[in-house]
Design a protein around this motif. Structure first.
Motif, PDB file in Angstrom:
ATOM      1  N   PHE A  91      -8.746   6.149  -1.803  1.00 55.39           N
ATOM      2  CA  PHE A  91      -9.127   4.738  -1.776  1.00 55.39           C
ATOM      3  C   PHE A  91      -8.066   3.891  -2.467  1.00 55.39           C
ATOM      4  CE2 PHE A  91     -11.455   0.989  -3.201  1.00 55.39           C
ATOM      5  CZ  PHE A  91     -12.202   0.666  -2.077  1.00 55.39           C
ATOM      6  N   ARG A  92      -7.655   4.302  -3.664  1.00 56.00           N
ATOM      7  CA  ARG A  92      -6.640   3.540  -4.404  1.00 56.00           C
ATOM      8  C   ARG A  92      -5.278   3.594  -3.730  1.00 56.00           C
ATOM      9  NH1 ARG A  92      -8.068   0.655  -8.927  1.00 56.00           N
ATOM     10  NH2 ARG A  92      -6.074  -0.212  -8.317  1.00 56.00           N
ATOM     11  N   ASN A  93      -4.895   4.757  -3.185  1.00 53.36           N
ATOM     12  CA  ASN A  93      -3.631   4.845  -2.455  1.00 53.36           C
ATOM     13  C   ASN A  93      -3.629   3.897  -1.260  1.00 53.36           C
ATOM     14  OD1 ASN A  93      -2.337   6.709  -4.110  1.00 53.36           O
ATOM     15  ND2 ASN A  93      -2.936   8.469  -2.873  1.00 53.36           N
ATOM     16  N   ALA A  94      -4.757   3.803  -0.561  1.00 49.12           N
ATOM     17  CA  ALA A  94      -4.837   2.916   0.596  1.00 49.12           C
ATOM     18  C   ALA A  94      -4.677   1.456   0.175  1.00 49.12           C
ATOM     19  CB  ALA A  94      -6.164   3.125   1.327  1.00 49.12           C
ATOM     20  N   ILE A  95      -5.418   1.029  -0.818  1.00 46.53           N
ATOM     21  CA  ILE A  95      -5.298  -0.355  -1.298  1.00 46.53           C
ATOM     22  C   ILE A  95      -3.871  -0.611  -1.769  1.00 46.53           C
ATOM     23  CG2 ILE A  95      -6.039  -2.016  -3.067  1.00 46.53           C
ATOM     24  CD1 ILE A  95      -8.182  -1.501  -0.898  1.00 46.53           C
ATOM     25  N   ASN A  96      -3.328   0.291  -2.566  1.00 51.86           N
ATOM     26  CA  ASN A  96      -1.977   0.110  -3.100  1.00 51.86           C
ATOM     27  C   ASN A  96      -0.913   0.105  -2.012  1.00 51.86           C
ATOM     28  OD1 ASN A  96      -2.964  -0.125  -5.677  1.00 51.86           O
ATOM     29  ND2 ASN A  96      -2.542   1.994  -6.228  1.00 51.86           N
ATOM     30  N   SER A  97      -1.200   0.727  -0.870  1.00 52.39           N
ATOM     31  CA  SER A  97      -0.257   0.749   0.247  1.00 52.39           C
ATOM     32  C   SER A  97      -0.535  -0.350   1.270  1.00 52.39           C
ATOM     33  CB  SER A  97      -0.302   2.111   0.941  1.00 52.39           C
ATOM     34  OG  SER A  97       0.149   3.119   0.067  1.00 52.39           O
ATOM     35  N   MET A 142      -8.437  -6.080  -6.446  1.00 54.92           N
ATOM     36  CA  MET A 142      -8.074  -5.173  -5.358  1.00 54.92           C
ATOM     37  C   MET A 142      -7.854  -5.953  -4.068  1.00 54.92           C
ATOM     38  SD  MET A 142     -10.616  -1.995  -6.117  1.00 54.92           S
ATOM     39  CE  MET A 142      -9.763  -0.634  -5.366  1.00 54.92           C
ATOM     40  N   GLN A 143      -8.666  -6.967  -3.839  1.00 57.43           N
ATOM     41  CA  GLN A 143      -8.500  -7.798  -2.650  1.00 57.43           C
ATOM     42  C   GLN A 143      -7.150  -8.514  -2.676  1.00 57.43           C
ATOM     43  OE1 GLN A 143     -10.751  -8.001   0.066  1.00 57.43           O
ATOM     44  NE2 GLN A 143      -8.828  -8.773   0.879  1.00 57.43           N
ATOM     45  N   ALA A 144      -6.755  -8.998  -3.843  1.00 55.79           N
ATOM     46  CA  ALA A 144      -5.455  -9.681  -3.966  1.00 55.79           C
ATOM     47  C   ALA A 144      -4.307  -8.721  -3.649  1.00 55.79           C
ATOM     48  CB  ALA A 144      -5.301 -10.274  -5.366  1.00 55.79           C
ATOM     49  N   VAL A 145      -4.400  -7.482  -4.118  1.00 55.72           N
ATOM     50  CA  VAL A 145      -3.376  -6.475  -3.830  1.00 55.72           C
ATOM     51  C   VAL A 145      -3.350  -6.188  -2.329  1.00 55.72           C
ATOM     52  CG1 VAL A 145      -2.739  -4.046  -4.169  1.00 55.72           C
ATOM     53  CG2 VAL A 145      -3.387  -5.451  -6.132  1.00 55.72           C
ATOM     54  N   GLY A 149      -0.390  -7.072   0.837  1.00 58.19           N
ATOM     55  CA  GLY A 149       0.239  -6.006   1.609  1.00 58.19           C
ATOM     56  C   GLY A 149       0.449  -4.744   0.805  1.00 58.19           C
ATOM     57  N   GLY A 150      -0.149  -4.683  -0.380  1.00 57.82           N
ATOM     58  CA  GLY A 150      -0.034  -3.499  -1.225  1.00 57.82           C
ATOM     59  C   GLY A 150       0.485  -3.871  -2.606  1.00 57.82           C
ATOM     60  N   ILE A 151       0.511  -2.890  -3.482  1.00 52.01           N
ATOM     61  CA  ILE A 151       0.863  -3.149  -4.877  1.00 52.01           C
ATOM     62  C   ILE A 151       2.327  -3.542  -5.046  1.00 52.01           C
ATOM     63  CG2 ILE A 151       1.333  -0.728  -5.485  1.00 52.01           C
ATOM     64  CD1 ILE A 151      -0.501  -3.257  -7.724  1.00 52.01           C
ATOM     65  N   VAL A 152       3.236  -2.939  -4.288  1.00 50.49           N
ATOM     66  CA  VAL A 152       4.653  -3.298  -4.410  1.00 50.49           C
ATOM     67  C   VAL A 152       4.857  -4.744  -3.977  1.00 50.49           C
ATOM     68  CG1 VAL A 152       6.982  -2.813  -3.564  1.00 50.49           C
ATOM     69  CG2 VAL A 152       5.472  -0.926  -4.213  1.00 50.49           C
ATOM     70  N   ALA A 153       4.281  -5.127  -2.848  1.00 56.34           N
ATOM     71  CA  ALA A 153       4.393  -6.508  -2.377  1.00 56.34           C
ATOM     72  C   ALA A 153       3.752  -7.470  -3.377  1.00 56.34           C
ATOM     73  CB  ALA A 153       3.750  -6.657  -1.006  1.00 56.34           C
ATOM     74  N   TYR A 154       2.613  -7.067  -3.938  1.00 57.28           N
ATOM     75  CA  TYR A 154       1.952  -7.926  -4.922  1.00 57.28           C
ATOM     76  C   TYR A 154       2.846  -8.138  -6.140  1.00 57.28           C
ATOM     77  CZ  TYR A 154      -1.367  -9.967  -8.095  1.00 57.28           C
ATOM     78  OH  TYR A 154      -1.973 -10.833  -8.964  1.00 57.28           O
ATOM     79  N   LEU A 155       3.436  -7.072  -6.636  1.00 53.69           N
ATOM     80  CA  LEU A 155       4.286  -7.191  -7.821  1.00 53.69           C
ATOM     81  C   LEU A 155       5.563  -7.967  -7.530  1.00 53.69           C
ATOM     82  CD1 LEU A 155       3.750  -3.671  -9.406  1.00 53.69           C
ATOM     83  CD2 LEU A 155       2.796  -5.872 -10.157  1.00 53.69           C
ATOM     84  N   ARG A 156       6.066  -7.885  -6.309  1.00 55.64           N
ATOM     85  CA  ARG A 156       7.217  -8.716  -5.940  1.00 55.64           C
ATOM     86  C   ARG A 156       6.849 -10.189  -5.949  1.00 55.64           C
ATOM     87  NH1 ARG A 156       9.189  -4.699  -1.348  1.00 55.64           N
ATOM     88  NH2 ARG A 156      10.611  -3.463  -2.619  1.00 55.64           N
ATOM     89  N   GLN A 157       5.621 -10.487  -5.515  1.00 52.03           N
ATOM     90  CA  GLN A 157       5.152 -11.875  -5.497  1.00 52.03           C
ATOM     91  C   GLN A 157       4.792 -12.374  -6.894  1.00 52.03           C
ATOM     92  OE1 GLN A 157       1.881 -12.098  -2.734  1.00 52.03           O
ATOM     93  NE2 GLN A 157       3.085 -11.151  -1.103  1.00 52.03           N
ATOM     94  N   HIS A 158       4.474 -11.432  -7.793  1.00 51.15           N
ATOM     95  CA  HIS A 158       4.039 -11.775  -9.151  1.00 51.15           C
ATOM     96  C   HIS A 158       4.834 -10.955 -10.168  1.00 51.15           C
ATOM     97  CE1 HIS A 158       0.615 -13.907  -7.404  1.00 51.15           C
ATOM     98  NE2 HIS A 158       0.507 -12.876  -6.590  1.00 51.15           N
TER      99      HIS A 158
END
Length: 188
Positions: A91-97, A142-145, A149-158
């Motif tokens: 579940f977490r891998n899917a959200i993060n990806s 989790m919805q924001a991540v 588009g995933g955790i990497v994209a989220y961290l690039r944006q933030h």
């Protein structure tokens, strides 16, 4: 989002999604994806179309923590996964990806049913059978991540590592209390 149901049962583990020998044979996720579900549904890769929705029973993604079990579905264009429950790490891998995963009662969905998911309203509709299924909402973080588009994209944006103010006026989640939890263990 909408797509046809690609139906599986309970306890679909990550080795069933992508067997270790295929992961070891190539680092190219597109090549690995040609073997997705090969051990339990040899025709899956030839049948799946972009936007299709993988549907399963309980404990989808159990087993090892390999992220490639998420990535091969994305490489094939799978739009989302609906299951009665997920293994926590999957579940977490899917959200993060950035792969949408939703929990709902999938017991009435059969192979090939046409599905529509309205995440904003929290409803999955089986248009083939005229059935509306409530989906478990994701916590706002989790919805924001996922939305990014995933955790990497989220961290690039933030890059400052701050979370969005989910209680601010205009926030799509402002009406939700800030202390709720999700069955997968996330707290916002």
């Amino acid at each position: 989002m909408s797509g046809r149901a690609q139906r599986f049962g309970d306890n679909v583990n990550t080795d069933y999604i992508i067997a270790a020998q295929h992961k070891a044979a190539s680092l190219d996720v597109r090549e690995m994806a040609t073997h997705t579900f090969a051990d339990i549904d040899p025709d899956f890769v030839s049948r799946v179309e972009p936007g299709d929705i993988v549907v399963a029973g309980r404990n989808f993604g159990c087993g090892s923590s390999r992220e490639t079990a998420v990535h091969v579905l994305q490489a094939l264009g799978v739009g989302a996964v609906l299951a009665q429950s997920f293994a926590r790490i999957y579940f977490r891998n899917a959200i993060n990806s950035g792969l949408p995963v939703f929990e709902c009662d999938t017991s009435g969905i059969v192979q090939g049913d046409q599905l529509e998911i309205d995440q904003g309203r929290g409803i999955a509709t089986n248009t083939s059978q005229g059935e509306r299924l409530p989906i478990t909402p994701l916590p706002p973080v989790m919805q924001a991540v996922l939305d990014a588009g995933g955790i990497v994209a989220y961290l690039r944006q933030h890059p400052d590592l701050t979370l969005p103010d989910l209680t601010a006026p205009g926030s799509t989640r402002a009406d939700q209390p800030t202390t709720d939890t999700h069955p997968r263990g996330a707290v916002r």
